[in-house]
Design a protein around this motif. Structure first.
Motif, mmCIF file in Angstrom:
data_model
loop_
_atom_site.group_PDB
_atom_site.id
_atom_site.type_symbol
_atom_site.label_atom_id
_atom_site.label_comp_id
_atom_site.label_asym_id
_atom_site.label_seq_id
_atom_site.Cartn_x
_atom_site.Cartn_y
_atom_site.Cartn_z
ATOM 1 N N ALA A 1 3.237 14.554 5.749
ATOM 2 C CA ALA A 1 2.123 13.597 5.767
ATOM 3 C C ALA A 1 2.095 12.818 4.449
ATOM 4 O O ALA A 1 1.060 12.667 3.820
ATOM 5 C CB ALA A 1 0.794 14.307 6.026
ATOM 6 N N TRP A 2 3.267 12.344 4.048
ATOM 7 C CA TRP A 2 3.398 11.588 2.803
ATOM 8 C C TRP A 2 3.298 10.104 3.142
ATOM 9 O O TRP A 2 3.996 9.622 4.028
ATOM 10 C CB TRP A 2 4.762 11.907 2.146
ATOM 11 C CG TRP A 2 4.889 11.313 0.788
ATOM 12 C CD1 TRP A 2 5.517 10.155 0.460
ATOM 13 C CD2 TRP A 2 4.371 11.840 -0.429
ATOM 14 N NE1 TRP A 2 5.424 9.927 -0.882
ATOM 15 C CE2 TRP A 2 4.717 10.945 -1.463
ATOM 16 C CE3 TRP A 2 3.629 12.971 -0.762
ATOM 17 C CZ2 TRP A 2 4.354 11.153 -2.792
ATOM 18 C CZ3 TRP A 2 3.281 13.182 -2.078
ATOM 19 C CH2 TRP A 2 3.642 12.279 -3.075
ATOM 20 N N PRO A 3 2.435 9.362 2.456
ATOM 21 C CA PRO A 3 2.123 8.005 2.930
ATOM 22 C C PRO A 3 3.107 6.912 2.513
ATOM 23 O O PRO A 3 2.718 5.903 1.976
ATOM 24 C CB PRO A 3 0.754 7.757 2.280
ATOM 25 C CG PRO A 3 0.781 8.557 1.027
ATOM 26 C CD PRO A 3 1.621 9.753 1.286
ATOM 27 N N LEU B 1 2.217 25.941 -3.971
ATOM 28 C CA LEU B 1 2.139 24.483 -3.839
ATOM 29 C C LEU B 1 1.407 24.078 -2.572
ATOM 30 O O LEU B 1 1.416 24.829 -1.590
ATOM 31 C CB LEU B 1 3.563 23.898 -3.787
ATOM 32 C CG LEU B 1 4.394 24.053 -5.066
ATOM 33 C CD1 LEU B 1 5.859 23.777 -4.770
ATOM 34 C CD2 LEU B 1 3.879 23.131 -6.150
ATOM 35 N N PRO B 2 0.795 22.888 -2.556
ATOM 36 C CA PRO B 2 0.186 22.425 -1.294
ATOM 37 C C PRO B 2 1.276 22.108 -0.276
ATOM 38 O O PRO B 2 2.370 21.691 -0.655
ATOM 39 C CB PRO B 2 -0.563 21.151 -1.711
ATOM 40 C CG PRO B 2 0.030 20.734 -3.003
ATOM 41 C CD PRO B 2 0.614 21.940 -3.655
ATOM 42 N N SER B 3 0.976 22.331 0.995
ATOM 43 C CA SER B 3 2.027 22.155 2.002
ATOM 44 C C SER B 3 2.144 20.718 2.488
ATOM 45 O O SER B 3 3.124 20.364 3.124
ATOM 46 C CB SER B 3 1.764 23.084 3.192
ATOM 47 O OG SER B 3 0.657 22.623 3.928
ATOM 48 N N PHE B 4 1.152 19.893 2.229
ATOM 49 C CA PHE B 4 1.212 18.546 2.803
ATOM 50 C C PHE B 4 0.369 17.574 1.985
ATOM 51 O O PHE B 4 -0.434 17.977 1.143
ATOM 52 C CB PHE B 4 0.663 18.551 4.237
ATOM 53 C CG PHE B 4 -0.836 18.627 4.271
ATOM 54 C CD1 PHE B 4 -1.488 19.825 4.095
ATOM 55 C CD2 PHE B 4 -1.602 17.474 4.426
ATOM 56 C CE1 PHE B 4 -2.870 19.896 4.082
ATOM 57 C CE2 PHE B 4 -2.993 17.540 4.420
ATOM 58 C CZ PHE B 4 -3.621 18.756 4.252
ATOM 59 N N GLY B 5 0.581 16.294 2.275
ATOM 60 C CA GLY B 5 -0.352 15.260 1.821
ATOM 61 C C GLY B 5 -0.081 14.717 0.436
ATOM 62 O O GLY B 5 0.700 15.249 -0.340
ATOM 63 N N TYR B 6 -0.772 13.626 0.165
ATOM 64 C CA TYR B 6 -0.628 12.917 -1.099
ATOM 65 C C TYR B 6 -1.645 13.436 -2.105
ATOM 66 O O TYR B 6 -1.480 13.292 -3.309
ATOM 67 C CB TYR B 6 -0.866 11.416 -0.841
ATOM 68 C CG TYR B 6 -0.491 10.504 -1.977
ATOM 69 C CD1 TYR B 6 0.838 10.379 -2.368
ATOM 70 C CD2 TYR B 6 -1.447 9.761 -2.642
ATOM 71 C CE1 TYR B 6 1.196 9.527 -3.402
ATOM 72 C CE2 TYR B 6 -1.101 8.903 -3.671
ATOM 73 C CZ TYR B 6 0.225 8.788 -4.048
ATOM 74 O OH TYR B 6 0.581 7.953 -5.075
ATOM 75 N N GLY B 7 -2.707 14.054 -1.596
ATOM 76 C CA GLY B 7 -3.774 14.551 -2.467
ATOM 77 C C GLY B 7 -4.326 13.418 -3.311
ATOM 78 O O GLY B 7 -4.540 12.314 -2.823
ATOM 79 N N SER C 1 6.953 6.431 7.142
ATOM 80 C CA SER C 1 6.034 6.799 8.226
ATOM 81 C C SER C 1 5.358 5.550 8.791
ATOM 82 O O SER C 1 5.045 5.488 9.978
ATOM 83 C CB SER C 1 4.998 7.819 7.745
ATOM 84 O OG SER C 1 4.384 7.407 6.562
ATOM 85 N N ASP D 1 0.824 -1.216 0.000
ATOM 86 C CA ASP D 1 0.000 0.000 0.000
ATOM 87 C C ASP D 1 0.856 1.262 0.000
ATOM 88 O O ASP D 1 0.452 2.300 -0.494
ATOM 89 C CB ASP D 1 -0.892 0.032 1.259
ATOM 90 C CG ASP D 1 -2.119 -0.848 1.100
ATOM 91 O OD1 ASP D 1 -2.421 -1.223 -0.042
ATOM 92 O OD2 ASP D 1 -2.757 -1.162 2.122
ATOM 93 N N ARG D 2 2.029 1.171 0.643
ATOM 94 C CA ARG D 2 2.860 2.364 0.835
ATOM 95 C C ARG D 2 4.036 2.463 -0.132
ATOM 96 O O ARG D 2 4.659 3.509 -0.245
ATOM 97 C CB ARG D 2 3.434 2.382 2.257
ATOM 98 C CG ARG D 2 2.422 2.285 3.368
ATOM 99 C CD ARG D 2 1.611 3.570 3.459
ATOM 100 N NE ARG D 2 0.828 3.605 4.676
ATOM 101 C CZ ARG D 2 1.224 4.255 5.773
ATOM 102 N NH1 ARG D 2 2.345 4.899 5.800
ATOM 103 N NH2 ARG D 2 0.455 4.257 6.841
ATOM 104 N N LYS E 1 6.936 12.018 7.513
ATOM 105 C CA LYS E 1 6.186 12.451 8.696
ATOM 106 C C LYS E 1 5.812 13.926 8.559
ATOM 107 O O LYS E 1 4.687 14.319 8.830
ATOM 108 C CB LYS E 1 7.019 12.267 9.974
ATOM 109 C CG LYS E 1 7.185 10.849 10.431
ATOM 110 C CD LYS E 1 5.913 10.253 10.960
ATOM 111 C CE LYS E 1 5.709 10.552 12.439
ATOM 112 N NZ LYS E 1 4.537 9.847 12.955
ATOM 113 N N LEU E 2 6.776 14.733 8.132
ATOM 114 C CA LEU E 2 6.558 16.175 8.064
ATOM 115 C C LEU E 2 5.485 16.525 7.034
ATOM 116 O O LEU E 2 4.585 17.325 7.310
ATOM 117 C CB LEU E 2 7.876 16.877 7.705
ATOM 118 C CG LEU E 2 7.811 18.394 7.605
ATOM 119 C CD1 LEU E 2 7.469 18.996 8.958
ATOM 120 C CD2 LEU E 2 9.128 18.964 7.109
#
Lengths: 311, 530
Positions: free
Chosen positions: A259-261, A165-171, A265, A96-97, A256-257
């Motif tokens: 929130a990248w999956p 740009l977005p600051s976090f996440g996988y979107g 992490s 998954d990751r 972690k910073l």
């Protein structure tokens, strides 16, 4: 070449076995258990019956030797076990990751290569110039800057101030989400690549055969293309290999910073709650990744410079 | 509405967002953060007791009872009404007739029986089994000695009778995320982990492991006109600093604050007016092990309480993101004694008590502590000089948080610092000080007081809530006087929210867990949310 390849691949096996054993031993002696972690935040009272049930279900009440035998037997069947927390096969959780981790590592490496190598090359061709000084100061800064801090800085600048740009996440997995974590992760290998490329190119430029080539009237462009680039390539491939291999491990902080999956992490979370099968599986995959990349680098060496495989 | 606000709710400065909201507007997307880790353990929420999974639970699932943050008590959720037998043990539930699962199945008594049996099934080893254990016959079922749970009786499709082991308030155990109701017509139970089906206001749409869970409005939700939102992205954000940037950048709609951020947000225009605060039901404390000689003497334990300047630590280190503790039961507890003062800061009295106890020259002890900034090593370091002044030497023993739990429950400590659940149910919170409660359960300081036991046992039997709370208040004050712990503080939870968000409530159990079906966003929201 085939024998060399096989030999390198076979060398991977004992390394994986030793690492697997080390992980087992380490996580058998560190204090804390999965069941204890369920109430570690103090948000519920400990439940001795639940702890006993979980320890029995996961075989944690069995003697260490018996657990060790089960672990090794499962491993021999390529079974990484079942997660205590999710009760899903560890291999599924890693699958998954894995794609997110690979995306991040590849993007970071591409960024480092595309920017670092040309900069190092140009700096070496014009030693002492402004470009050389700026590149080397930048490289030292890049190497010494903590990734966490750099990540925050980039977030602050490109997300909060410029709003680019977005600051976090996988979107939804879009490229825009990948840029900031990849750049943050890519800065260290970029700096190393710039430095090693510069050193490697300078080394080659001072070699006798380059002087010979020049004295024979070979043009600057041809000297660089035919002699300098090819000889400096071995050093660059080494750096790329080592850096690329360790990127997935290094990505833990970045993941972690931002929130990248990725599996970094997953590893941190699993260590914190003592989900040992996931910890063991994830570390093994990271080690395996490192070994595969290293082996690939060795094979590429051998292709570039036939003297290496004879050694 | 204001009359219904309890003490806990009154403490929430931003409570008006929840209680006084008007002009609700439908539509839009809420980007909500799950702030406690980088992943959800599983989407099968019956299998996980973690707060992290409560964020999904609130959207997708419903339990027989739910927590009402305004009334500060559990209320019926899946039943329109209940009848209670004279002895208080048998409850007859008249289930909602309009509750439908996301797979189209209407809720019946069978689903509740099925769900409770699944939770208690010994093969599953689910953490919620201890909550079901309050039902008659559940213990035998959990132990594998019975085929059915005798206390569960279906009268008809819409009527269920549950007999409990005593006159307890079943709302507390049966409102937990580990006791939610699943549909009984799903053939493969393992699908709950990947494709959850519930009775909640939102339908599961997508899970990107390690990144987010997306849910969408359920058109057949039983509350008319709800939910307001079309969609919620529940995103995983474990890092405080990253959450801070994302919140300021308006990428997320709510952010839980730590002490440093709390201080910063209070001083900034545009941020300070949108903070929701509540006294959460946790008590931070240093527990003393009576097996360690000096702690056997009550005067020594009291002396430590007198020697430490708790308000100073709360002000300087915790940045006022806490309330000084005056006993075990916190401010939000219905049995909190507002007339009871905390231990005063009085080093001279501490010295006198130590001398009386035979420790005029002091002694040395070790505090097992996690790295937590609000209840870990930094706090132990802060009390070092204070206790040194009365002759006591303290040494922090740093451990990771999962090792802390293990050390405490296996009696491997002299003292420990922890934050422990002390509500919302005062009966359950004080059970941890009953002499019959094992240390490995939650009587971590091996507390034993016949006087306390007597009051507590009377409270268990008492059916009048006011009288029960009075008994528990007295029992709590005995604990405070005996000082088995250093009473440090009750957590003040703080959430920053965007100005276009309405319907948040001061949930004293866990502020980060919000009723999504009550939340709505107004027209000032950015386009990405509309």
């Amino acid at each position: 070449m085939l024998r060399f390849t096989l030999r390198r691949i076979l060398q991977v096996i004992p390394t994986v076995v030793v690492v697997a054993l080390l992980i087992f031993v380490i996580f058998s002696v560190v204090p804390g258990t999965f069941a204890a972690s369920l109430f570690a935040d103090g948000k519920r009272a400990a439940d001795p019956q639940m702890i006993a049930r979980l320890n029995e279900e996961f075989g944690l009440n069995k003697p260490l030797v018996e657990r060790f035998v089960t672990y090794v037997t499962d491993l021999a069947r390529f079974d990484l076990g079942t997660s205590f927390r999710t009760r899903q096969p560890v291999i599924d959780l890693i699958n998954d990751r894995m794609w997110a981790s690979l995306q991040l590592a590849i993007a970071a490496m591409v960024f480092a290569l595309v920017v670092g190598v040309p900069l190092g090359f140009l700096a070496a061709l014009r030693p002492g110039s402004v470009l050389d000084t700026v590149t080397m100061v930048g490289a030292v800064s890049g190497l010494s800057m903590p990734q966490f801090w750099l990540g925050l800085l980039l977030m602050y600048l490109f997300a909060l101030q410029l709003n680019w740009l977005p600051s976090f996440g996988y979107g939804d997995g879009s490229f825009r989400n990948l840029i900031l974590p990849a750049v943050t992760l890519g800065v260290t290998p970029l700096a190393l690549l710039a430095r090693t490329t510069r050193a490697g190119v300078l080394d080659v430029l001072n070699a006798d055969f380059i002087r010979t080539a020049h004295s024979k009237g070979m043009s600057e462009v041809k000297v660089v293309r035919w002699h300098v680039a090819r000889n400096a390539l071995v050093l660059i491939v080494t750096t790329v290999g080592l850096q690329f291999g360790s990127l997935i491990g290094q990505a833990v902080v970045i993941e972690k910073l931002f929130a990248w999956p990725g599996i970094g992490s997953l590893l941190v979370d699993s260590v914190a709650i003592r989900d040992i099968p996931v910890v063991q599986g994830t570390i093994l995959v990271i080690v395996l990744w490192f070994l595969v990349i290293n082996t690939a680098v060795d094979l590429i060496y051998a292709a570039i410079d036939p003297r290496i495989k004879q050694e | 509405m204001l009359k219904r606000l309890t003490l806990a709710a009154m403490l929430g400065l931003g409570v008006a967002t929840g209680a006084l909201a008007a002009g609700e507007r439908s539509g839009g997307t809420l980007v909500f953060t799950a702030p406690y880790g980088s992943s959800f353990a599983t989407l099968d929420v019956q299998a996980s007791p973690n707060t992290q999974e409560e964020f999904i639970t609130q959207a997708i699932h419903r339990a027989l009872y739910s927590w009402d943050s305004i009334q500060n008590k559990p209320v019926l959720e899946l039943a329109d009404s209940e009848e209670v037998s004279e002895d208080g043990t048998t409850h007859t539930y008249h289930l909602r007739k309009n509750a439908v699962f996301h797979n189209g199945k209407p809720l019946t008594a069978d689903d509740i029986v099925y769900s409770y049996k699944r939770i208690a099934n010994p093969k599953n080893a689910f953490p919620g089994a201890s909550f079901i254990a309050n039902i008659n016959g559940a213990d035998d079922y959990i132990a594998g000695k019975a085929e059915e749970i005798s206390g569960l009786k279906k009268i008809d499709d819409n009527t269920l009778e549950i007999t409990y082991t005593g006159p307890i308030n079943p709302g507390f155990p049966l409102m937990q995320n580990t006791t939610v109701i699943y549909p009984s017509n799903v053939e493969d139970e393992s699908s709950f982990g990947k494709n959850p089906v519930g009775l909640g206001a939102f339908v599961f749409k997508e899970h990107v492991p390690g990144s987010q869970v997306v849910v969408e409005k359920f058109d057949k939700y039983y509350e008319e006109g709800k939910p307001y939102l079309d969609r919620i992205n529940i995103v995983l954000m474990a890092e405080d600093a990253a959450r801070d940037v994302a919140f300021r950048n308006k990428e997320i709609d709510a952010s839980i604050l730590g002490p440093t951020q709390y201080q910063a947000y209070q001083g900034e225009e545009g941020l300070k007016d949108h903070l929701l605060e509540v006294a959460e039901v946790y008590t931070r404390n240093i527990g003393f092990n009576p097996a360690f000689e000096p702690f056997k003497d009550k005067r020594v334990r009291q002396a430590i309480n007198y020697a430490i300047n708790s308000p100073l630590i709360i002000e300087r280190l915790v940045k006022n993101k806490a309330y000084p503790a005056s006993g075990w039961l916190p401010i939000s507890s219905p049995a909190f004694d507002k007339d009871k003062a905390p231990y005063a800061f009085d080093p001279e009295k501490a010295k006198a008590l130590l001398a009386e106890a035979g420790y005029a020259d002091g002694f040395e002890f070790e505090v097992t502590a996690s790295p937590n900034e609000s209840w870990g090593v930094p706090i132990v370091e802060a009390i070092l000089p204070m206790l040194k002044k009365v002759g006591i030497t303290v040494k922090p023993k740093p451990v990771e948080s999962s090792a802390l739990g293990e050390a405490v429950t296996t009696n491997n400590f002299q003292a420990f610092i922890w934050s422990n659940l002390s509500g919302p149910d005062p009966l359950n919170a004080l059970r941890c000080y009953h002499s019959r409660t094992a240390q490995s359960a939650c009587n971590y300081t091996s507390y034993a007081s016949p006087e306390f036991d007597k009051l507590y046992d009377a409270a268990v039997q008492e059916r009048d809530p006011a009288k029960q709370n009075d008994l528990l208040r007295q029992a709590n004050n005995i604990v405070q006087d005996d000082a088995p712990v250093w009473f440090f503080n009750y957590n003040k939870a703080v959430m920053a929210y965007q100005p276009w968000i309405h319907g948040l409530v001061p949930n004293a159990n866990e502020l980060a867990v919000q009723p999504y079906d009550e939340i709505w966003i107004d027209e000032t929201a950015p386009d990405s949310r509309k």
